[in-house]
Design a protein around this motif. Sequence first.
Motif, PDB file in Angstrom:
ATOM      1  N   ASP A  21       0.861  -1.172   0.000  1.00 48.20           N
ATOM      2  CA  ASP A  21       0.000   0.000   0.000  1.00 48.20           C
ATOM      3  C   ASP A  21       0.910   1.238   0.000  1.00 48.20           C
ATOM      4  O   ASP A  21       2.074   1.151   0.389  1.00 48.20           O
ATOM      5  CB  ASP A  21      -0.866  -0.052   1.268  1.00 48.20           C
ATOM      6  CG  ASP A  21      -1.593   1.246   1.546  1.00 48.20           C
ATOM      7  OD1 ASP A  21      -2.279   1.739   0.631  1.00 48.20           O
ATOM      8  OD2 ASP A  21      -1.476   1.763   2.674  1.00 48.20           O
ATOM      9  N   MET A  22       0.381   2.385  -0.431  1.00 46.79           N
ATOM     10  CA  MET A  22       1.201   3.594  -0.465  1.00 46.79           C
ATOM     11  C   MET A  22       0.939   4.540   0.705  1.00 46.79           C
ATOM     12  O   MET A  22       1.823   4.783   1.532  1.00 46.79           O
ATOM     13  CB  MET A  22       0.995   4.359  -1.779  1.00 46.79           C
ATOM     14  CG  MET A  22       1.816   5.657  -1.846  1.00 46.79           C
ATOM     15  SD  MET A  22       1.651   6.571  -3.400  1.00 46.79           S
ATOM     16  CE  MET A  22      -0.030   7.189  -3.285  1.00 46.79           C
ATOM     17  N   ASP A  23      -0.284   5.083   0.795  1.00 48.97           N
ATOM     18  CA  ASP A  23      -0.572   6.128   1.775  1.00 48.97           C
ATOM     19  C   ASP A  23      -0.477   5.602   3.201  1.00 48.97           C
ATOM     20  O   ASP A  23      -1.085   4.584   3.540  1.00 48.97           O
ATOM     21  CB  ASP A  23      -1.974   6.701   1.529  1.00 48.97           C
ATOM     22  CG  ASP A  23      -2.070   7.406   0.187  1.00 48.97           C
ATOM     23  OD1 ASP A  23      -1.633   8.559   0.107  1.00 48.97           O
ATOM     24  OD2 ASP A  23      -2.563   6.787  -0.776  1.00 48.97           O
ATOM     25  N   SER A  24       0.269   6.295   4.026  1.00 51.73           N
ATOM     26  CA  SER A  24       0.501   5.937   5.436  1.00 51.73           C
ATOM     27  C   SER A  24       1.232   4.612   5.607  1.00 51.73           C
ATOM     28  O   SER A  24       1.307   4.083   6.716  1.00 51.73           O
ATOM     29  CB  SER A  24      -0.819   5.916   6.232  1.00 51.73           C
ATOM     30  OG  SER A  24      -1.428   7.181   6.196  1.00 51.73           O
ATOM     31  N   THR A  25       1.780   4.070   4.508  1.00 50.51           N
ATOM     32  CA  THR A  25       2.582   2.846   4.578  1.00 50.51           C
ATOM     33  C   THR A  25       3.965   3.125   3.997  1.00 50.51           C
ATOM     34  O   THR A  25       4.941   3.214   4.721  1.00 50.51           O
ATOM     35  CB  THR A  25       1.897   1.680   3.837  1.00 50.51           C
ATOM     36  OG1 THR A  25       0.608   1.428   4.423  1.00 50.51           O
ATOM     37  CG2 THR A  25       2.728   0.404   3.919  1.00 50.51           C
ATOM     38  N   ILE A  26       4.043   3.300   2.686  1.00 52.76           N
ATOM     39  CA  ILE A  26       5.315   3.643   2.043  1.00 52.76           C
ATOM     40  C   ILE A  26       5.607   5.137   2.202  1.00 52.76           C
ATOM     41  O   ILE A  26       6.758   5.555   2.342  1.00 52.76           O
ATOM     42  CB  ILE A  26       5.308   3.230   0.562  1.00 52.76           C
ATOM     43  CG1 ILE A  26       5.236   1.704   0.434  1.00 52.76           C
ATOM     44  CG2 ILE A  26       6.539   3.767  -0.171  1.00 52.76           C
ATOM     45  CD1 ILE A  26       6.424   0.934   1.036  1.00 52.76           C
ATOM     46  N   ILE A  27       4.558   5.950   2.194  1.00 56.94           N
ATOM     47  CA  ILE A  27       4.723   7.385   2.466  1.00 56.94           C
ATOM     48  C   ILE A  27       3.997   7.725   3.762  1.00 56.94           C
ATOM     49  O   ILE A  27       3.155   6.968   4.240  1.00 56.94           O
ATOM     50  CB  ILE A  27       4.216   8.271   1.310  1.00 56.94           C
ATOM     51  CG1 ILE A  27       2.713   8.075   1.072  1.00 56.94           C
ATOM     52  CG2 ILE A  27       5.022   8.006   0.043  1.00 56.94           C
ATOM     53  CD1 ILE A  27       2.110   9.025   0.040  1.00 56.94           C
TER      54      ILE A  27
END
Length: 231
Positions: A21-27
Amino acid sequence: SAIDHCVQPWNGRRKRLLVADMDSTIISCECLDELADFAGVKAQVSAITERAMRGELEFEGALRERVAMLKGLPVTDLQLAYDQRVRLNPGARTFVRTMAASGARCLLVSGGFTFFTSRVAVAAGFHEDRANTLGEADGALTGTVGEPILGREAKLAALAGEARALGLDLAQTLAIGDGANDLAMIEAAGLGVAYRAKPIVAAQADAKVDHADLTALLYFQGYAQADFVTD
């Protein structure tokens, strides 16, 4: 001090497919909430985001409702939001690039937007990214999102489809996320990880990362610090 731990079989620890996942995970942020800030509706949008990530609202409907509030936002604000607000979480680039260097396929799959995933994928070292598209016309957002919406089922389908294409068993896969729309892929993956996650997700995941940075996922897989790709 608090630590994160993960108990698993010794054999097969190094996964061959990463779906993140991207939001709040990778970023560190939620891109939609940041766009809402530029549109002057952050409080309303953030409240819906929080409920959707907790699993209290159906993801697709919540996404359409939030995107509708962005109608009229200049497209140029997307780049401003990316430049000013989007930062990789600690360890993200090392985590992804180390897995890629050891032969794993790395896929960024987001219920967010391709404008952001395409840039974050390059910054972190993913092979491919998939996300939703924002409607735009005459240099402004139209308040619509492309259909079908990439949500919980689409994330699971991405994990299963990519594993199938690579000839991998799901036991050889790693999925990581923080919200309710990540739950299905986290449950299906060989190693499903909840990163700073909502309670509904943390309760179901194989492992949690609540304290360490994302390189914890490399240690979980048996990588030594000497293996890390840090340049």
